[in-house]
Design a protein around this motif. Sequence first.
Motif, PDB file in Angstrom:
ATOM      1  N   ILE A  12       4.873   6.005  -4.297  1.00 26.58           N
ATOM      2  CA  ILE A  12       5.799   6.467  -3.262  1.00 26.58           C
ATOM      3  C   ILE A  12       5.080   7.340  -2.240  1.00 26.58           C
ATOM      4  N   LEU A  48       3.148   5.200   0.160  1.00 29.29           N
ATOM      5  CA  LEU A  48       3.973   4.497   1.140  1.00 29.29           C
ATOM      6  C   LEU A  48       4.655   5.456   2.107  1.00 29.29           C
ATOM      7  N   SER A  49       5.178   6.566   1.581  1.00 35.56           N
ATOM      8  CA  SER A  49       6.006   7.443   2.413  1.00 35.56           C
ATOM      9  C   SER A  49       5.191   8.400   3.273  1.00 35.56           C
ATOM     10  N   GLU A  52      10.503   5.540  -1.178  1.00 36.63           N
ATOM     11  CA  GLU A  52       9.758   5.507   0.082  1.00 36.63           C
ATOM     12  C   GLU A  52      10.666   5.828   1.263  1.00 36.63           C
ATOM     13  N   ASN A 103       9.843   8.969   3.546  1.00 38.21           N
ATOM     14  CA  ASN A 103       9.082   8.663   4.757  1.00 38.21           C
ATOM     15  C   ASN A 103       9.800   9.119   6.020  1.00 38.21           C
TER      16      ASN A 103
END
Length: 628
Positions: free
Chosen positions: A83, A86-87, A148, A152
């Motif tokens: 995570i 991605l974030s 995510e 994000n």
Amino acid sequence: MDLALTLPAIAVASLLVHGIASRLGLLTPLLLLAAGAAASFVPWFPEVTLSSEVVLIGLLPPLLYATAISTSLVDLKAQRVAIAGLSIALVLFTALGVAVVASALLPISFAPAFALGAIVAPPDAVAATAVAGSIGLPLRAVTLLEGESLLNDATALVSLRTAPAVAGLAAGQGSQGVLDVSVQSVTLDFLRAAIGGVVIGVVAYKLIAVLRLHANSPVADTTISFIAPFAAYLPAELLHASGVLAVVTTGLLLGHRSPVLQNARSRLSERSNWASIQFIPENAVFLVIGLQLNSLVEDVQATDLGLSATLLAGLAVPATVLVLRPVWIFPFRWLRSLTSHRERDVLSPFGEGVIVSWAGMRGVVTLAAALLLPQETPHRPTLVLIAMMVTIGTLLIQGTTLPVLARALGVHGPDPREDALQEATVTQSAVSAGLRRLDELDDVDPDVDERLRQQAAMRVNRVWERLGGRDSVSPSDAYRRVRLPVLQAERTELLRIRDRGVVDHRVLADVLAALDVEESTIESIGARVEAIREAPLRAPDRLTGECQHQRELPECVVPRQPEGCEECLADGSTRLHLRVCLSCGHVGCCDSSHGHASAHFRETGHPVMRSLEPGEARRWCFIDETLV
């Protein structure tokens, strides 16, 4: 008066479009955007505007909070490395990549181009959840996408705020000179906003937890819940920290601790109220932003760039976003596999990785962040229109092709039968703990003791009965079919008494509420039973446990009586589910019918039995209560 008419009209239109999308199997956000965009070009349709303050303060905190309180903190911890990659890292990587493309295609400096990159970088939680629900993705992939999308948003908005272009433009410095801001100062500002948001979120959680411990009614507790996202967001923004991270932190912690901080009535009330509150804003915002398309196009046509150059960039930026996501994800997966045994264990299969790399639909945050650009930003209408094209493009391309890709890769959602088996083992463990506590209590009335033990057995049996065949009728099925018309008769009589006016309305309301709770529970259980029994049998995706008894015994054994339960055949009774003892081959029925399998264990002490139903190969141990 115009506002009073506009708000209900938007709510009703959102509800209608959502219903149409559900019936046609289409993505609701995409259809709402399309409906709004089409309506914006109707000459007599009133112009609807949406300010950045309304989105950022009025809509974003409650939407993020509603998602956070229903997200598993335990699952997020298990996927924390993925995570974070991605974030945080992917958002910055995408923002830089888009900035390079945008600054090459448009006559803007790198600074506002990076601001555009920060705007279009974060995928959307609402869109990801909608797609995951429509096509059925594995829980591991859904957790990754939701985690995510929750985090994000903070990375993108903090990046947007700390971007030199935005900081300089807000200070009136224009697009030049702001690049003198050092990388070190921007990094420190980013870290200060991120860490500050988490800290303020934890403080808000602590304060709200104290208030909840003193809330003595579901109404008071739900009111506190409505205040929670703003109690976290506003102080964070006033202190120049990330309000988004504060809200997400508070929501995750409160959701994780809700079984301790709230009573059952408060949890049910909060769940239903937030589901209703979340529905209208998350749908209406797509519709309203679509309604602004016509005015955006007119503003772009009035600029020096014109519509053609904007559309060219509006095609290139979505393509860049689509390409950069897999370019980042697959090398990152490879690096994770090299780091530790733990990361290799939690790494999703390749097919799931492909799905995650293609599930990058943009949504509310991208559109809201675009509205945050100061009015004096050079080519602001162009940047906002490009952001809208990225949202529409990703929803259209990825949202419509994900189901086909998932089927081609053999990626599917959780098996309802496997979930029911897991639920049965968890329920059995909980019931066993309760019965052990019952054994420890002194001075228990024998009738009460017997009643509690019967209810405990019924709770476990109800879960096992869901695994019956499509044509099987379990005791719970028979109970539901009889109890529902009886409930209706009881409600009819209560309404007759109410209409006569001889009983206080509050008394009748309490009795009717009790009937509603019972009917809702029965209907919910019935719907789950139908979903499980209609699901096709397939091999399990994971094991739920194994013990020494299961390892010592063979996986298969020749049944002594393959025709059915030995005791049922002897006395002429009807069985529901068959199990075979792996020690001696005895065939018995489960507790959902007559409990001959459990009785065999009590008589012989043989610990492990295996399902004898077609297509099933599950084994469970009566001693250790494990299921494989």
